[in-house]
Design a protein around this motif. Sequence first.
Motif, mmCIF file in Angstrom:
data_model
loop_
_atom_site.group_PDB
_atom_site.id
_atom_site.type_symbol
_atom_site.label_atom_id
_atom_site.label_comp_id
_atom_site.label_asym_id
_atom_site.label_seq_id
_atom_site.Cartn_x
_atom_site.Cartn_y
_atom_site.Cartn_z
ATOM 1 N N VAL A 187 48.550 13.922 -25.733
ATOM 2 C CA VAL A 187 47.603 12.778 -26.786
ATOM 3 C C VAL A 187 47.216 13.409 -27.645
ATOM 4 N N GLN A 188 47.422 12.393 -28.931
ATOM 5 C CA GLN A 188 47.105 12.810 -30.435
ATOM 6 C C GLN A 188 45.527 12.594 -30.721
ATOM 7 N N GLU A 189 44.889 13.337 -31.390
ATOM 8 C CA GLU A 189 43.674 13.018 -31.980
ATOM 9 C C GLU A 189 43.748 11.914 -32.623
ATOM 10 N N GLY A 190 42.593 10.999 -32.335
ATOM 11 C CA GLY A 190 42.465 9.564 -32.627
ATOM 12 C C GLY A 190 43.300 8.544 -32.224
ATOM 13 N N GLU A 191 44.019 8.848 -31.064
ATOM 14 C CA GLU A 191 44.883 8.057 -30.203
ATOM 15 C C GLU A 191 43.838 7.026 -29.667
ATOM 16 N N LYS A 192 44.108 5.556 -29.514
ATOM 17 C CA LYS A 192 43.546 4.659 -28.760
ATOM 18 C C LYS A 192 43.647 4.803 -27.303
ATOM 19 N N VAL A 193 42.705 4.914 -26.632
ATOM 20 C CA VAL A 193 42.987 5.081 -25.062
ATOM 21 C C VAL A 193 42.152 4.053 -24.378
ATOM 22 N N GLY A 194 41.308 3.205 -25.096
ATOM 23 C CA GLY A 194 40.505 2.270 -24.481
ATOM 24 C C GLY A 194 39.630 1.448 -25.253
ATOM 25 N N GLU A 195 38.597 0.719 -24.842
ATOM 26 C CA GLU A 195 37.781 -0.057 -25.742
ATOM 27 C C GLU A 195 36.635 -0.295 -25.053
ATOM 28 N N ILE A 196 35.400 -0.476 -25.935
ATOM 29 C CA ILE A 196 34.014 -0.929 -25.558
ATOM 30 C C ILE A 196 33.858 -2.074 -26.315
ATOM 31 N N THR A 197 33.124 -3.230 -25.271
ATOM 32 C CA THR A 197 32.812 -4.413 -25.796
ATOM 33 C C THR A 197 31.259 -4.763 -25.724
ATOM 34 N N LEU A 198 30.711 -5.090 -26.986
ATOM 35 C CA LEU A 198 29.210 -5.288 -26.803
ATOM 36 C C LEU A 198 28.805 -6.817 -26.506
ATOM 37 N N TYR A 199 27.786 -7.204 -25.907
ATOM 38 C CA TYR A 199 27.525 -8.421 -25.336
ATOM 39 C C TYR A 199 26.068 -8.673 -25.635
ATOM 40 N N PHE A 200 25.758 -9.794 -26.087
ATOM 41 C CA PHE A 200 24.475 -10.218 -26.399
ATOM 42 C C PHE A 200 24.218 -11.648 -25.394
ATOM 43 N N ASP A 201 23.507 -11.487 -24.387
ATOM 44 C CA ASP A 201 23.308 -12.716 -23.563
ATOM 45 C C ASP A 201 24.858 -12.897 -23.150
ATOM 46 N N LYS B 225 27.211 -13.945 -25.427
ATOM 47 C CA LYS B 225 27.856 -14.026 -26.535
ATOM 48 C C LYS B 225 28.546 -12.657 -26.595
ATOM 49 N N LYS B 226 29.875 -12.586 -26.990
ATOM 50 C CA LYS B 226 30.574 -11.498 -27.406
ATOM 51 C C LYS B 226 30.309 -11.128 -28.674
ATOM 52 N N ILE B 227 29.743 -9.870 -29.066
ATOM 53 C CA ILE B 227 29.421 -9.356 -30.425
ATOM 54 C C ILE B 227 30.436 -8.661 -30.828
ATOM 55 N N GLY B 228 31.318 -7.911 -30.210
ATOM 56 C CA GLY B 228 32.427 -7.433 -30.841
ATOM 57 C C GLY B 228 33.059 -6.234 -30.277
ATOM 58 N N THR B 229 34.075 -5.619 -30.545
ATOM 59 C CA THR B 229 34.937 -4.638 -29.817
ATOM 60 C C THR B 229 35.258 -3.423 -30.480
ATOM 61 N N VAL B 230 35.052 -2.205 -30.113
ATOM 62 C CA VAL B 230 35.435 -0.974 -30.936
ATOM 63 C C VAL B 230 36.303 -0.330 -29.936
ATOM 64 N N ASP B 231 37.389 0.419 -30.682
ATOM 65 C CA ASP B 231 38.304 1.265 -29.870
ATOM 66 C C ASP B 231 37.738 2.484 -29.416
ATOM 67 N N LEU B 232 38.073 3.002 -28.175
ATOM 68 C CA LEU B 232 37.855 4.203 -27.796
ATOM 69 C C LEU B 232 38.855 5.252 -28.095
ATOM 70 N N ILE B 233 38.738 6.520 -28.664
ATOM 71 C CA ILE B 233 39.903 7.138 -29.248
ATOM 72 C C ILE B 233 39.774 8.607 -28.591
ATOM 73 N N SER B 234 40.671 9.340 -28.572
ATOM 74 C CA SER B 234 40.716 10.814 -28.029
ATOM 75 C C SER B 234 39.993 11.620 -29.022
ATOM 76 N N GLN B 235 38.973 12.353 -28.724
ATOM 77 C CA GLN B 235 38.504 13.360 -29.928
ATOM 78 C C GLN B 235 39.287 14.289 -30.358
ATOM 79 N N GLU B 236 40.318 14.686 -29.542
ATOM 80 C CA GLU B 236 41.253 15.738 -29.721
ATOM 81 C C GLU B 236 42.747 15.772 -29.119
ATOM 82 N N SER B 237 43.722 16.355 -29.895
ATOM 83 C CA SER B 237 44.994 16.469 -29.322
ATOM 84 C C SER B 237 45.109 17.265 -28.042
#
Length: 386
Positions: free
Chosen positions: A338-352, A354-366
């Motif tokens: 696994v590389q540092e900064g590699e995308k391994v998932g995502e987190i999505t924020l909702y209000f009611d 409504k989808k507000i947006g999505t942020v990548d979840l990444i590895s903090q280390e290699s």
Amino acid sequence: MRKRRWFILSLALAMLFSMPFQAFAKETWNPEQFAKEVSIAAETAALIDVQSGRVLYGKDMNKQMRIASLTKIITAIVAIESGKLEETVTTSKNAYRVEGSSIYLALGEKQKLIDLVYAIMLRSGNDAATAIAEHVGGGSVQKFADMMNAKVKELGLTGTHFVNPHGLDAPGHYSTAYDMAVLTAYALRNPIFAEVVKTKVKRIPWEGKEWDRVMRNKNKMLYRYAGADGVKTGYTESAGRCLASSATKDGRQLAVIVLNDRNDWDDSAKLLNYGFTKYQYAESVKANELVADLPVKKGTVEKVKIVAKDSLGYPVREEERTLLRKEVKLPEQIKAPVQEGEKVGEITLYFDRKKIGTVDLISQESVEGTGFFSNLQRFLKGLFKE
């Protein structure tokens, strides 16, 4: 099998984070329901959070109205996005003769397009607006109006139609407080537009004279309201006093539209104060925030820390905080390397709902692998280093 595990984990996390949402699922959150909280003279109005695009307040905000020189907001952003700001514009007979507010362009006078953008936003020059339209529209004001209408369609705004670039009263030329708020927020995200509208004084050449034109911004909000950074004044006898204002405080920028408002300055300040005090920015996802310790298969460590790549939030009233929910998507485990900064998932924020947006979840280390090929790779790397 892996896809099935991913789905099960995602579903479980979604159920966990959605519990507050379920409790309020039947609520209808409409900014106009709070209209009575602020007493203003404007016939229609809208307040918007620039970053998120959330409308925080509305008063008859979908009513179609004359908007006078607030029209020049879209004239400016279309001109800026044309990519022609450094081109030279020649003043035509049509632009030279246009009625109303003017910077007194001479027939045949040449100006850079960017300077004419300053002229329409600071001094509301109808001659400058017409010159811009003809240049960007390939010699045709009508073609430029088509470009204006294409832009509002692109933004999903359905209560607006433009027939000229300056806002003088004309059949078929109208907008709404809501549409203009969305358009203004869009324009303010453009750094060139944002710089133009907050400028208090601008000098541009005056062809044929030994001195420059000195253009002082007509927008009194820049001088009357702390943190003000735009946007545009407007008036015709039929439209009444119209004002688009914006201000930034503690990193939050709000914009307000008031139409046909005899107390436009005071009402705009009142609505900005309302937005800054009644709504707080809830940063539900923070950059580098630890989200999980994820098991690693065939790695040199058993677990790796997973963090959010960026921040994500939304402006909410205190009683609305329970309507925010997060949905996390992560596998049960990841396979090394696994590389540092590699995308391994995502987190999505909702209000009611409504989808507000999505942020990548990444590895903090290699994390290096322990399999045959990983070991061989490390061996060869060490061999060549020696």
